[in-house]
Enzyme design. Sequence first.
Site, PDB file in Angstrom:
ATOM      1  N   CYS A 420      -4.445  -2.225  11.063  1.00 16.93           N
ATOM      2  CA  CYS A 420      -3.081  -1.737  10.951  1.00 16.93           C
ATOM      3  C   CYS A 420      -2.854  -1.408  12.188  1.00 16.93           C
ATOM      4  O   CYS A 420      -1.458  -1.134  12.633  1.00 16.93           O
ATOM      5  CB  CYS A 420      -3.024  -0.471   9.929  1.00 16.93           C
ATOM      6  SG  CYS A 420      -4.208   0.406  10.064  1.00 16.93           S
ATOM      7  N   ASP A 544       5.756   0.550   7.839  1.00 18.49           N
ATOM      8  CA  ASP A 544       4.217   0.361   7.343  1.00 18.49           C
ATOM      9  C   ASP A 544       3.548  -0.962   7.645  1.00 18.49           C
ATOM     10  O   ASP A 544       3.851  -1.921   6.942  1.00 18.49           O
ATOM     11  CB  ASP A 544       4.370   0.521   5.887  1.00 18.49           C
ATOM     12  CG  ASP A 544       2.731   1.112   5.288  1.00 18.49           C
ATOM     13  OD1 ASP A 544       2.127   0.440   5.879  1.00 18.49           O
ATOM     14  OD2 ASP A 544       2.744   1.626   4.396  1.00 18.49           O
ATOM     15  N   HIS A 546       0.713  -2.131   6.572  1.00 16.83           N
ATOM     16  CA  HIS A 546      -0.290  -2.486   5.801  1.00 16.83           C
ATOM     17  C   HIS A 546       0.548  -3.413   4.749  1.00 16.83           C
ATOM     18  O   HIS A 546      -0.350  -3.896   3.741  1.00 16.83           O
ATOM     19  CB  HIS A 546      -0.416  -1.031   4.752  1.00 16.83           C
ATOM     20  CG  HIS A 546      -1.265  -0.162   5.948  1.00 16.83           C
ATOM     21  ND1 HIS A 546      -0.550   0.835   6.195  1.00 16.83           N
ATOM     22  CD2 HIS A 546      -2.601   0.051   6.010  1.00 16.83           C
ATOM     23  CE1 HIS A 546      -1.344   1.683   7.137  1.00 16.83           C
ATOM     24  NE2 HIS A 546      -2.567   1.115   7.233  1.00 16.83           N
TER      25      HIS A 546
END
EC number: 3.4.22.-
Length: 588
Positions: A420, A544, A546
């Site tokens: 990440c 994000d 992820h």
Amino acid sequence: MTGSETVSLIKPTKMATQSPTPVVNELWFIDTQAMFQNYANLRSFSKSNVTEVQTSIGGLVFGRKDRKQVIHVFFAYKEDLIESNLQFLESALSADIELVGNVNIDGQSTLIGNGTFTLQLSSKMLDNRNISEFLDQNVMFNNEHVLMEGASCVSKIGFEWTLRAGREQEDARSAAERLSMASFRFSHLNAEHGLVIREHKKGAAKPKYLDKFTKGALPYKDVIEFQVMQSLTRDTSNDTEDQKLVPTVKVTKDNKHFTRLVTIGDVVFPAFFGDSSFDLYKRAREAFNRRSNNTMMVTVNGVRSGRGVTTTTSATYLPPGWVSLLHLQLPLKWTENEQRNYRIRLHKFFNLPSSKPCLRLSQSLALHTDSVRLTNKKLIREPHLSISNYQPVGVVTTVNGPYNYHHYMQDGIDDNGWGCAYRSFQTIWSWFILNGYTDKPVPSHRDIQQTLVNIGDKEQKFVGSRQWIGSTEISYVLNELLKLECRFIATNSGAEVVERARELARHFETSGTPVMIGGNMLAHTILGVDFNETTGETKFLILDPHYTGTEDIKTITSKGWCAWKPASFWSTDHFYNMVLAQPPHDAI
């Protein structure tokens, strides 16, 4: 050409006196924040001469008449509001966008072109960014952000102009006019998908011709490539006639003293969901005419300024905050200082920022298959601009400039569970590419790891591993590879992240780069803050890394992968560190 010259791209044309534009009783849509920002951008440039200090400011409004959308409001000093500059603006804009209005500021306006309305503005309204006052004074408008949409149809057309010594300007204008008159002969072919865009009558149009390519498409990444052929017959609408096609058009003249100017121009035009084949043909022809006119104007300007005939290259841009593309022919053989002065003129002309590069050649979009790319064109660019249902709680400040969304599982790398921070780093790096600060491609996970080994931060076994990195490592790599300085914000808990909202807002206002934040064994990218000074309520615009899905903008925005998050998003039980990369100044 010097930085002190008036922003006029070709010789001014004498204007005829026009009567005030009548009021139009129809509802249009305009992004007032984009308009206010354009005004601020023009004012941010220092006055280049005495005339600019003393003159008033007016403007031109461009949009899509069929959709009643204002796409651009360009402000300019009064002496620059001339027909030749209007022609240059139109030649550089997307083929679906045309002049729709003028601007009246403090009761003063310069009316040029065939606009259908005049925006009623005041200096105070523009300085204060007063949306309510604008809507009160301009009742035919709704304040609404226009979303980016559509695929880009792209082709290359080669043409040759023969310019007589001493009459280059005249010959360039004549050549461009002849090309425009002959543009009906061009057909755009895509053999892979069996697509043909050519002259035909409106009654013979095929409906929804490219809908399977344009649904959910974005113009900077969804591209349909065509090859252009020129018909050697007059009747191009007769499909039964044996059509002979050649790749290029050549214009020649018998004269012993001449310069041959060969141009390979990119013709780029948008295709929207629902377009018929006739819509696309009209747009293709308009795009070609604009490319030819843009080439002519740059050629004439070069001759007038004493540089002679210069070759140009096509460049297509998506400037920060824009929802349509910008198309330019850029001179190739000018010195770096001449090119920089020209870029400054273009920045003023298109109301682009005075403090950051937007039109360097390295920032142009790589729309062709054979184009050299510094970033992956399949990635989603600026997904936060597609968020349409957010209601601010206070003052919103966001990332300033384009970036790409990097996340898990891209580039054939399975980094789910450990990559990440690498992906957040890549998003930050893409910002520096797309905003013209570097022409170095985005580093891979292995490149990042090797850099940390090279500077002595990690051991050799780190290369090729699945080990995490954090904000400190990101700053090391940015400093080593781009020589950038980074600021840090360290907090002891998620509650302290909220307390630093003002500091983050100042960063987005002044530096504008995405912010990597690491904590609770996770990394995210902060793209903006929404802060209410009265109540203290704060929300964060989060990208994000992820996400593991495909490049689907609707999924990304509707499922919260790029979304505004409340203060409770940050854990009160963990510390967080933020790295704020600082771009260099005065880099146009």
